[in-house]
Design a protein around this motif. Structure first.
Motif, PDB file in Angstrom:
ATOM      1  N   GLU A 237       0.797  -1.051  -0.085  1.00 51.57           N
ATOM      2  CA  GLU A 237      -0.158   0.310   0.458  1.00 51.57           C
ATOM      3  C   GLU A 237       0.986   1.374  -0.758  1.00 51.57           C
ATOM      4  O   GLU A 237       0.674   2.639  -0.163  1.00 51.57           O
ATOM      5  N   GLN A 238       1.893   1.239   0.974  1.00 54.70           N
ATOM      6  CA  GLN A 238       2.834   2.412   0.284  1.00 54.70           C
ATOM      7  C   GLN A 238       3.395   2.840  -1.190  1.00 54.70           C
ATOM      8  O   GLN A 238       4.052   4.027  -1.144  1.00 54.70           O
ATOM      9  N   SER A 239       3.784   1.609  -1.084  1.00 52.01           N
ATOM     10  CA  SER A 239       4.760   1.599  -2.619  1.00 52.01           C
ATOM     11  C   SER A 239       3.906   1.851  -3.399  1.00 52.01           C
ATOM     12  O   SER A 239       4.172   2.710  -4.859  1.00 52.01           O
ATOM     13  N   ARG A 240       2.524   1.705  -3.788  1.00 51.46           N
ATOM     14  CA  ARG A 240       1.423   1.726  -5.293  1.00 51.46           C
ATOM     15  C   ARG A 240       1.377   3.503  -5.146  1.00 51.46           C
ATOM     16  O   ARG A 240       1.217   4.388  -4.277  1.00 51.46           O
ATOM     17  N   HIS A 241       1.640   3.237  -6.197  1.00 51.49           N
ATOM     18  CA  HIS A 241       2.193   4.776  -6.767  1.00 51.49           C
ATOM     19  C   HIS A 241       3.028   5.604  -6.795  1.00 51.49           C
ATOM     20  O   HIS A 241       2.396   7.254  -6.654  1.00 51.49           O
ATOM     21  N   LEU A 242       3.654   4.608  -5.699  1.00 51.63           N
ATOM     22  CA  LEU A 242       5.217   5.365  -5.458  1.00 51.63           C
ATOM     23  C   LEU A 242       5.511   6.841  -6.423  1.00 51.63           C
ATOM     24  O   LEU A 242       6.106   8.097  -6.321  1.00 51.63           O
ATOM     25  N   ILE A 243       5.538   6.200  -7.664  1.00 50.20           N
ATOM     26  CA  ILE A 243       5.827   7.092  -9.364  1.00 50.20           C
ATOM     27  C   ILE A 243       4.503   7.981  -9.342  1.00 50.20           C
ATOM     28  O   ILE A 243       4.287   7.147 -10.472  1.00 50.20           O
ATOM     29  N   ASP A 244       4.255   9.382  -8.947  1.00 48.71           N
ATOM     30  CA  ASP A 244       3.321   9.171  -9.163  1.00 48.71           C
ATOM     31  C   ASP A 244       3.419  10.913 -10.438  1.00 48.71           C
ATOM     32  O   ASP A 244       4.566  10.917 -10.502  1.00 48.71           O
TER      33      ASP A 244
END
Length: 321
Positions: A214-221
């Motif tokens: 959950e922390q890394s989902r879409h980390l690169i947004d």
């Protein structure tokens, strides 16, 4: 003889030991081929052992519908497709294949980086299309890696292996992880710990090697991409949903970053159509671990774990649950 279900064809050398001792059924369960919950239940309902793939939805419903199941051996390092608590509640052993694909994935990361930095796919198309007429001084100029900064997101086994390869190319290495790496790992990788914001702002290449959670989902947004250099390159051999692909397409079109190379996708196997239209993008079909040696050893690891459970051994290799 126990019934073993495998949800995708595997190298025969890796599963030969299973065939000699048990009843093995190989299916082709994945997107568009019965890889949904119902298809998985239909295939595995009577199985005592299941060798699963990353795209198999091993939900609580699926696990409950397989009453004879004793072991799930995941043919992957990641396991976010498996409801571990449901497996634990049923007393089902869950294993995976850690470590085996480190070098293959690190090599492939650099293959993607070199292809992107030196514009190899564009150059290959240029030749195939018959446009090569003479040597040109300004044709398809790329980026040298020497003296550039590589920012690694996730300095685990694979991230550290990528860092060691970067040293051979004369790159500086910085990294960010949720937890700082052991000082020995930092020294061996010559990697300096920085904040995520500093990594994004200072790196010429950002390479993703973090797990999906959950922390890394879409980390690169969009926000993260806006912090990167306009000359920077993004490499993803981790998990697709770590990158917001719509935001990436917009950043590439607007020139906010210079290029991207992806081996994994947000809604795999679907690829965002915008990525397919852009020249400064290198796309691969999830090939990072695709060597004969690695894929065969992954199958062998699954087989060893399955046999250990079916034989009633106390110590189960590669165990998660």
């Amino acid at each position: 003889m126990a019934r073993i279900v495998i949800t995708r064809a595997l190298p025969e050398a890796g599963i030969a030991a299973l065939r000699r001792r048990h009843e093995v059924h190989v299916h082709d369960l994945g997107p568009h081929t019965g890889g949904d919950e119902d298809g998985l239940i239909a295939a595995a309902r009577e199985a005592e052992a299941l060798i699963s793939m990353l795209d198999n939805p091993l939900t609580a419903r699926v696990i409950e519908a397989c009453p004879r199941l004793r072991v799930i051996a995941q043919y992957a390092v990641g396991y976010d497709n498996i409801d571990l608590e449901a497996a634990r509640a049923r007393g089902i052993v869950v294993t995976h294949t850690p470590g085996v694909l480190t070098d293959a994935t690190a090599d492939f990361t650099f293959a993607l980086l070199l292809a992107l930095a030196r514009r190899l796919p564009e150059a290959e198309r240029y030749v195939r299309e018959g446009r090569f007429r003479r040597w040109e001084t300004m044709l398809l100029l790329g980026m040298e890696l020497r003296d550039k900064t590589l920012g690694i997101v996730g300095l685990g086994r694979i991230g550290a292996a990528v860092a060691r390869r970067a040293l051979a190319f004369g790159m500086r290495v910085v990294y960010h992880s949720r937890h700082r790496a052991n000082p020995t790992v930092e020294r061996m990788a010559a990697a300096r710990y920085v904040s995520m914001d500093e990594l994004l702002a200072t790196s010429d290449v950002v390479s993703l090697h973090c797990p999906l959670n959950e922390q890394s989902r879409h980390l690169i947004d969009a926000r993260a991409l806006a912090k990167m250099k306009p000359t920077a390159l993004l490499i993803n051999t981790a998990r697709g949903p770590v990158v917001d692909e719509a935001a990436l397409v917009e950043a590439l079109r607007a020139g906010r970053i210079a290029g991207a190379a992806l081996d994994v996708y947000e809604r795999e196997p679907e690829v965002h159509p915008g990525l397919l239209e852009l020249d400064r993008v290198v796309l691969a079909p999830h090939l990072a671990s695709a060597t004969v040696e690695t894929r065969t050893e992954m199958a062998s690891m699954c087989a060893r774990a399955v046999l250990a459970v079916l034989d009633g051994e106390e110590k189960i290799p590669y165990r998660l649950v």
